[in-house]
Design an enzyme around this catalytic site. Structure first.
Site, PDB file in Angstrom:
ATOM      1  N   ARG A 233     -10.389   7.616   4.964  1.00  0.00           N
ATOM      2  CA  ARG A 233     -10.280   6.582   3.941  1.00  0.00           C
ATOM      3  C   ARG A 233     -11.637   6.020   3.513  1.00  0.00           C
ATOM      4  NH1 ARG A 233      -4.728   6.444   4.805  1.00  0.00           N
ATOM      5  NH2 ARG A 233      -3.993   5.384   6.670  1.00  0.00           N
TER       6      ARG A 233
ATOM      7  N   GLU B 233     -17.418  -7.474  -2.395  1.00  0.00           N
ATOM      8  CA  GLU B 233     -15.985  -7.152  -2.445  1.00  0.00           C
ATOM      9  C   GLU B 233     -15.158  -8.430  -2.536  1.00  0.00           C
ATOM     10  OE1 GLU B 233     -13.708  -5.043  -2.604  1.00  0.00           O
ATOM     11  OE2 GLU B 233     -14.560  -3.075  -2.185  1.00  0.00           O
TER      12      GLU B 233
ATOM     13  N   ARG C  36      -1.556   3.763  13.053  1.00  0.00           N
ATOM     14  CA  ARG C  36      -1.194   4.969  12.298  1.00  0.00           C
ATOM     15  C   ARG C  36      -0.194   5.808  13.071  1.00  0.00           C
ATOM     16  NH1 ARG C  36      -7.090   5.899   9.474  1.00  0.00           N
ATOM     17  NH2 ARG C  36      -6.949   3.954   8.281  1.00  0.00           N
TER      18      ARG C  36
ATOM     19  N   CYS D 272       0.858  -1.177   0.000  1.00  0.00           N
ATOM     20  CA  CYS D 272       0.000   0.000   0.000  1.00  0.00           C
ATOM     21  C   CYS D 272       0.897   1.230   0.000  1.00  0.00           C
ATOM     22  CB  CYS D 272      -0.914   0.011   1.216  1.00  0.00           C
ATOM     23  SG  CYS D 272      -2.353   1.080   0.988  1.00  0.00           S
TER      24      CYS D 272
ATOM     25  N   CYS E  67       0.013   4.222   1.813  1.00  0.00           N
ATOM     26  CA  CYS E  67      -0.304   5.216   2.849  1.00  0.00           C
ATOM     27  C   CYS E  67       0.879   5.521   3.761  1.00  0.00           C
ATOM     28  CB  CYS E  67      -1.537   4.806   3.645  1.00  0.00           C
ATOM     29  SG  CYS E  67      -1.549   3.113   4.204  1.00  0.00           S
TER      30      CYS E  67
ATOM     31  N   LYS F 297     -10.830  -7.402   8.038  1.00  0.00           N
ATOM     32  CA  LYS F 297     -10.080  -6.487   8.890  1.00  0.00           C
ATOM     33  C   LYS F 297     -10.933  -5.278   9.203  1.00  0.00           C
ATOM     34  CE  LYS F 297      -6.149  -3.440   8.689  1.00  0.00           C
ATOM     35  NZ  LYS F 297      -5.182  -2.812   7.852  1.00  0.00           N
TER      36      LYS F 297
ATOM     37  N   CYS G   7      -3.866   6.092   0.359  1.00  0.00           N
ATOM     38  CA  CYS G   7      -3.354   4.794  -0.102  1.00  0.00           C
ATOM     39  C   CYS G   7      -2.996   4.747  -1.587  1.00  0.00           C
ATOM     40  CB  CYS G   7      -4.369   3.705   0.242  1.00  0.00           C
ATOM     41  SG  CYS G   7      -4.639   3.574   2.020  1.00  0.00           S
TER      42      CYS G   7
ATOM     43  N   TYR H  83      -0.736  -8.792  16.959  1.00  0.00           N
ATOM     44  CA  TYR H  83       0.390  -8.296  17.753  1.00  0.00           C
ATOM     45  C   TYR H  83       0.526  -9.087  19.053  1.00  0.00           C
ATOM     46  CZ  TYR H  83      -0.556  -4.621  14.400  1.00  0.00           C
ATOM     47  OH  TYR H  83      -0.804  -3.966  13.225  1.00  0.00           O
TER      48      TYR H  83
ATOM     49  N   LYS I 167     -11.916  -4.873   3.964  1.00  0.00           N
ATOM     50  CA  LYS I 167     -11.249  -3.987   4.910  1.00  0.00           C
ATOM     51  C   LYS I 167     -12.137  -2.781   5.144  1.00  0.00           C
ATOM     52  CE  LYS I 167      -7.051  -1.250   5.538  1.00  0.00           C
ATOM     53  NZ  LYS I 167      -5.693  -1.006   5.053  1.00  0.00           N
TER      54      LYS I 167
END
Ligand code: PBG
Ligand code: ZN
Length: 334
Positions: free
Chosen positions: A226, A242, A214, A125, A127, A257, A135, A322, A204
């Site tokens: 976005r 999608e 971010r 991407c 961004c 996501k 993006c 994470y 997404k």
């Protein structure tokens, strides 16, 4: 579903009476093999800078990245998603196409160090690379600037090629541009990379849950949001459309996501499509758990494992998270 018999013949507690029995009838198993660990890579040396809003996550220079990967591997984690921390940005995100930049450099380094014993996925991407934080490249649309979909596609293909040539095993375009999967598939195939799978960030959503990321990637949009390319959180049917398009264009794996507020989407996509499904347990979901745990308000281990299990139960095969290292430790009972 009909239940033919009821109480007292049927007693649900019968199957819950001991830990061993509960273990026997467990429907969803969480494993370290389900995890993909995102890592933030930064130019420099000896940088291991903890991200304020994401405790235990670090911005890493390549030397420290190697150590981080080695320690994750020792916990059984073998798949990684690399994210760029910018040191220069411009309107076109030109550093995204530079084979000497930090992500290609890190890919070559990790490949040299670990060979094919690790699996490397790159986030594709613009961004993080553009000074406006959107993006793709921008062009005027009505009374404002908007991402120019079709003009960005060839650049996105080029970015994927740079990463694949540097050693990426799989590309994961995350920009929600129309036609991105088709363009990337064609671009990879034309350059002899027909064996490289594409993980599409297929559903997404435009989400407040990306906030800490971010900060970490220093990539908030400098104007607007976005909403012009990411999905509206109110929509479920649109996620199916999608995803169907991405499947048609040649995606190999699908993604939902964020994960936690979108378990219904994970569930439905699992029902409708046969492709492997990845869920991205995003930064804000992580930060909330860490913050509440730090305050002593929740039990971090219990809540984290519950969240990860719920994402699998909904239908995800893999989870980008994470929490991967701590969850791996807990699963090993360390
Ligand atoms: C885009 C990208 C983002 C995340 C992963 N890849 C940010 C965005 O779309 O705004 C977010 C992940 C997270 O919040 O953990 N390169
Ligand atoms: Zn983006």
């Amino acid at each position: 579903m009909t239940v033919n018999a009821g109480f007292p013949a049927v007693r649900m507690r019968r199957l819950r009476q001991s830990p061993l029995l509960r273990e026997l009838i467990t429907e969803t198993e969480l494993s370290v093999k389900d995890f993909i660990l995102p890592l933030f890579v930064k130019t420099g040396q000896k940088i291991r800078q903890e991200i304020a809003s994401m405790p235990s996550c670090y911005q890493l220079s390549p030397d420290c990245l190697i150590d981080e990967v080695r320690s994750a591997v020792s916990l059984g984690i073998h798949s990684f998603s690399l994210i760029w921390i910018p040191d220069r940005k411009d309107p076109e995100g030109r550093s995204a196409l530079d084979p000497e930049e930090i992500i290609p450099t890190a890919l070559r380094l990790l490949r040299k160090e670990f060979g094919h014993s690790i699996y490397l996925i790159t986030d594709e991407c613009f961004c993080e690379y553009t000074d406006h934080g959107h993006c793709g490249i921008m062009s005027p649309h009505q009374d404002r600037l908007d991402v120019d979909n079709d003009a960005t596609l060839p650049l996105l293909v080029e970015q994927c090629l740079v990463h694949v040539r540097a050693g990426a095993d799989m590309v994961a375009p995350s920009g929600m541009l129309d036609g991105m999967i088709q363009a990337i598939r064609k671009g990879l195939d034309n350059q002899g990379f027909s064996h490289i799978p594409i993980l599409s960030y297929s559903a997404k959503y435009a989400s407040g849950f990306y906030g800490p990321f971010r900060d970490a990637a220093e990539s908030p949009p400098q104007f607007g949001d976005r909403g012009g390319y990411q999905m509206n959180c109110a929509n479920r049917r649109e996620a199916i459309r999608e995803t169907a398009l991405d499947v048609m264009e040649g995606a190999d794996l699908l993604m939902v996501k964020p994960a936690l507020s979108y378990l219904d989407i994970i569930y439905q996509i699992r029902e409708e499509f046969q492709l492997p499904l990845v869920a991205y347990n995003v930064s804000g979901e992580y930060a909330m758990v860490k913050a509440a745990a730090k305050m002593g308000w929740i039990d971090e281990k219990r809540v984290t494992l519950e969240i990860l299990k719920s994402i699998k139960r909904a239908g995800a095969d893999l989870i980008i998270t994470y929490h991967a290292q701590s969850a791996a430790r807990w699963l090993k009972d360390l």
